[in-house]
Write a protein that holds these residues in place. Structure first.
Motif, short mmCIF file in Angstrom:
data_model
loop_
_atom_site.label_atom_id
_atom_site.label_comp_id
_atom_site.label_asym_id
_atom_site.label_seq_id
_atom_site.Cartn_x
_atom_site.Cartn_y
_atom_site.Cartn_z
N PRO A 1 37.30 28.75 38.44
CA PRO A 1 36.07 27.98 38.27
C PRO A 1 35.38 27.56 39.55
O PRO A 1 34.23 27.14 39.51
N PHE A 2 36.07 27.67 40.68
CA PHE A 2 35.46 27.26 41.94
C PHE A 2 35.11 28.45 42.83
O PHE A 2 34.87 28.32 44.02
N GLU A 3 35.11 29.64 42.21
CA GLU A 3 34.65 30.86 42.89
C GLU A 3 33.17 30.73 43.22
O GLU A 3 32.35 30.27 42.41
N ASP A 4 32.81 31.14 44.43
CA ASP A 4 31.40 31.20 44.82
C ASP A 4 30.80 32.51 44.31
O ASP A 4 31.41 33.57 44.44
N ILE A 5 29.61 32.44 43.73
CA ILE A 5 28.89 33.63 43.30
C ILE A 5 27.71 33.80 44.25
O ILE A 5 26.76 33.02 44.23
N GLY A 6 27.84 34.80 45.13
CA GLY A 6 26.86 34.93 46.20
C GLY A 6 26.93 33.71 47.09
O GLY A 6 27.99 33.36 47.60
N THR A 7 25.83 33.04 47.26
CA THR A 7 25.79 31.83 48.09
C THR A 7 25.88 30.56 47.24
O THR A 7 25.74 29.46 47.77
N THR A 8 26.14 30.72 45.95
CA THR A 8 26.21 29.58 45.05
C THR A 8 27.65 29.10 44.95
O THR A 8 28.51 29.79 44.40
N SER A 9 27.93 27.93 45.48
CA SER A 9 29.31 27.46 45.57
C SER A 9 29.79 26.89 44.24
O SER A 9 29.04 26.26 43.49
N ASN A 10 31.06 27.15 43.95
CA ASN A 10 31.74 26.61 42.77
C ASN A 10 31.03 26.97 41.46
O ASN A 10 31.08 26.22 40.49
N ALA A 11 30.39 28.14 41.45
CA ALA A 11 29.72 28.58 40.22
C ALA A 11 30.75 29.03 39.18
O ALA A 11 30.61 28.77 37.99
N GLY A 12 31.80 29.72 39.64
CA GLY A 12 32.90 30.09 38.76
C GLY A 12 32.81 31.48 38.18
O GLY A 12 31.73 32.06 38.02
N THR A 13 33.99 32.03 37.86
CA THR A 13 34.08 33.36 37.27
C THR A 13 35.35 33.45 36.43
O THR A 13 36.24 32.59 36.53
N ILE A 14 35.44 34.48 35.58
CA ILE A 14 36.68 34.80 34.88
C ILE A 14 37.00 36.27 35.12
O ILE A 14 36.11 37.10 35.23
N ASP A 15 38.29 36.56 35.22
CA ASP A 15 38.77 37.93 35.30
C ASP A 15 39.57 38.23 34.04
O ASP A 15 40.32 37.38 33.54
N LEU A 16 39.42 39.44 33.53
CA LEU A 16 40.14 39.88 32.34
C LEU A 16 41.13 40.96 32.75
O LEU A 16 40.74 42.02 33.23
N LEU A 17 42.44 40.69 32.56
CA LEU A 17 43.51 41.64 32.90
C LEU A 17 44.10 42.17 31.61
O LEU A 17 44.58 41.41 30.77
N PRO A 18 44.07 43.49 31.41
CA PRO A 18 44.52 44.07 30.13
C PRO A 18 46.04 44.02 29.97
O PRO A 18 46.81 44.07 30.94
N GLY A 19 46.47 43.96 28.71
CA GLY A 19 47.86 44.19 28.39
C GLY A 19 48.12 45.67 28.21
O GLY A 19 47.20 46.47 28.01
N SER A 20 49.39 46.06 28.28
CA SER A 20 49.77 47.47 28.14
C SER A 20 51.25 47.53 27.78
O SER A 20 51.93 46.50 27.73
N ALA A 21 51.76 48.73 27.56
CA ALA A 21 53.18 48.88 27.25
C ALA A 21 54.05 48.36 28.38
O ALA A 21 55.20 47.96 28.16
N ALA A 22 53.52 48.32 29.59
CA ALA A 22 54.26 47.79 30.73
C ALA A 22 53.92 46.33 31.00
O ALA A 22 54.40 45.76 31.97
N GLY A 23 53.11 45.73 30.14
CA GLY A 23 52.71 44.34 30.33
C GLY A 23 51.34 44.22 30.97
O GLY A 23 50.53 45.15 30.94
N ILE A 24 51.07 43.07 31.54
CA ILE A 24 49.77 42.84 32.17
C ILE A 24 49.60 43.77 33.37
O ILE A 24 50.51 43.97 34.18
N THR A 25 48.40 44.36 33.47
CA THR A 25 48.11 45.29 34.54
C THR A 25 46.75 44.99 35.15
O THR A 25 45.85 44.49 34.47
N ALA A 26 46.61 45.31 36.43
CA ALA A 26 45.32 45.17 37.09
C ALA A 26 44.39 46.32 36.74
O ALA A 26 43.16 46.19 36.85
N THR A 27 44.95 47.43 36.32
CA THR A 27 44.16 48.61 35.99
C THR A 27 43.23 48.32 34.81
O THR A 27 43.69 47.85 33.76
#
Length: 549
Positions: free
Chosen positions: A280-306
């Protein structure tokens, strides 16, 4: 209310240090063996041992949060600022069971657990119970509990796991995990355990746990993943993710607080739970604390960055624009709002300004799909107290969206969204708090029939008072099979003669179109359950109900 002060009132926010004492004996993982249990007092042994594990296949039902296997959900409520003996801010949890009919809670058989209950050392500033999460981590019919202790070991943090039994959570099989168990560095200020979520990331039938370490590496943040198995959670095969891991979007930057909020859901309907991570405190461009979410998929090997993706308020299709201190991703909740088989995601941005009202707050809902990418910005909508038919009004520093949960409160099979509005003023009572419930349909949420509840609502016992912070935490719980019920944390509530000792409220859902009602309303304070109440009269109080599962 300034951004800095909002961090203060949430206490363990990720721009401040815990200020705890160093206990060198706690720097490694601790495991309670059978021999160690045998050395416990007899009363603890009688409570702790369950019968031999029953294979999952023989379970008639598995009810989320059912720690004692009676077929009804139980509630775990954290009290992370509790003094244990003479140790301040050590923390504790309370387990409040459902009653025999599954129509509410009861104090009969309730449990109080702190770190010393079953032989762990308590250190000032541990904040045991800052986060709690329940899941079926092993192969029996009892739900288990994971407890975040982000202040442990000079703020490195750790997770404590207790397994369920016929008598509730118990010491047998207890395990403790630090970042080091996942081959990550144990760093002061990691605050591992600040956020927890449960899902079956590898679709093996055992629930798994994701735990946020938002203070890792100067507040850049990270998430650790532990996998369930026959004996419960294990670090074997576990993962450690940050914004420099593989294809995870973004870049590792100080004070982003990746891992501040977490939610698990099958957003692409492939059978694997996926992991949504708030920064939630990620800067978006020059906008401070704008925030973001990342979605990490599940798989047969568990959570993956792919295949991981990111969403923020600059993402095409997401309503609104990033603004300073929006804190998009501060709170997350997953559930199937549209009843299409794919989980949807609600994203809180409590710092969002609505018109001229700073810190009014709002929630964005992203829909899941039956495609490989899962969540989509297409069709996403924002909800705040200026939205059509949503009760209340946007005001400065309400912080609408500080807590979120999704459950089917009216039994129509569509997920409904409960939003914590913990700084809502009720009359002249500032920061008294409220919750807003917005109901689901086949096309998403609708303002029609939305409800606002506070401690001044007709039929709700008690009085709205300043700094109660009704709605700091919310949790949808299925006491019955026909609909979800709602548990509300009121961590600043005082129950005479105690100050700010906190408590939890229960609202019953129904199969009526109106959903939640005051019928059967219940309130439990720390003074009414095992362990008793304590005064906690400071700005950093974290009373009972600060966290819920």
């Amino acid at each position: 209310m300034s951004f800095a002060f909002r961090q203060q009132i949430h206490s363990i926010q990720l721009q401040r240090q815990f200020g705890v004492n160093v206990d060198k004996s706690r720097t490694s993982r601790r495991i309670i063996t059978a021999a160690a249990v045998a050395a416990l007092p007899l009363t603890a042994v009688l409570v702790g041992f369950a019968s031999a594990s029953t294979p999952t296949a023989t379970c008639a039902t598995r009810v989320h949060g059912d720690f004692n296997g009676d077929g009804h959900a139980d509630i775990a409520a954290g009290e992370p600022s509790r003094t244990v003996g003479t140790v301040t801010e050590a923390g504790a949890i309370h387990i409040v069971p459902s009653n025999s009919t599954g129509t509410g809670m009861t104090t009969a058989g309730n449990q109080y657990v702190d770190e010393t209950t079953w032989g762990l050392p308590a250190t000032s500033g541990d904040h045991f119970g800052y986060a709690v999460a329940s899941g079926f981590f092993n192969d029996d019919c009892y739900a288990d509990v994971a407890i975040g202790v982000p202040g442990a070991n000079n703020g490195i943090g750790e997770i404590v796991m207790f397994l369920g039994s016929a008598t509730g959570i118990a010491p047998a099989g207890m395990d403790v995990f630090s970042p080091g168990a996942l081959n990550a560095d144990d760093l002061t200020g990691d605050k591992f355990g600040s956020a927890l979520t449960v899902g079956d990331f590898n679709h093996d039938g055992f629930d798994d746990l994701a735990a946020g370490a938002p203070g890792d590496d100067g507040g850049a943040g990270a998430v650790g993943v532990l996998y369930g198995g026959p004996t419960g959670l294990t670090a074997a095969g576990g993962g450690w993710f940050n914004q420099d891991t593989g294809a995870v979007p973004g870049a590792r930057e100080a004070n982003d607080n990746f891992g501040y909020a977490l939610a698990a859901g099958d957003f692409n309907a492939d059978g694997f739970s996926d992991l949504a991570v708030g920064a939630p405190f990620e800067d978006i461009g020059t906008t401070s604390n704008a925030g973001t979410i990342d979605l990490l998929p599940g798989s047969a090997a568990g959570i993956t960055a792919t295949g991981s993706t990111a969403f923020d308020e600059s993402t095409s299709g997401v309503p609104d624009d990033p603004e300073t201190n929006d804190e998009f991703g501060y709170a997350l909740a997953a559930g199937d709002i549209t009843h299409d088989g794919a989980a949807d995601l609600a994203v809180g941005a409590p710092g969002e300004s609505i018109g001229t009202h700073t810190g009014a707050g709002q929630v964005t809902v992203l829909l899941g799909t039956h495609t490989a990418t899962g969540l989509t910005a297409t069709g996403s909508k924002v909800w705040n107290q200026d939205s059509t038919s949503v009760p209340g009004a946007t005001e400065n520093n309400d912080l609408f969206g500080t807590a979120l949960t999704i459950g089917d409160f009216n039994g129509d099979h569509f997920g409904d969204l409960a939003v914590g509005d913990m700084n809502e003023a009720i009359g002249t009572a500032t920061n008294s708090g409220a919750i807003v419930v917005v109901y689901g349909t086949s096309t998403g949420l609708t303002g029609t029939g939305s409800q606002l509840w506070s401690q001044d609502s007709t039929g709700i016992p008690g009085v709205a008072e300043a700094n109660d912070r009704f709605g700091k935490s919310v949790s949808a719980v299925n006491f019955t099979s026909s609909h979800a019920d709602l548990i509300i944390g009121v961590y600043g509530e005082g129950t005479d003669p105690w100050l700010n000792n906190g408590g939890i409220s229960y609202m019953r859902g129904s199969t009526a179109k109106t959903g939640l009602s005051v019928t059967g309303w219940q309130f439990f304070s720390s003074g009414g359950v095992s362990g008793g109440a304590q005064n906690c009269n400071t700005h950093t109080y974290l009373g009972m109900g600060f966290s819920l599962s």
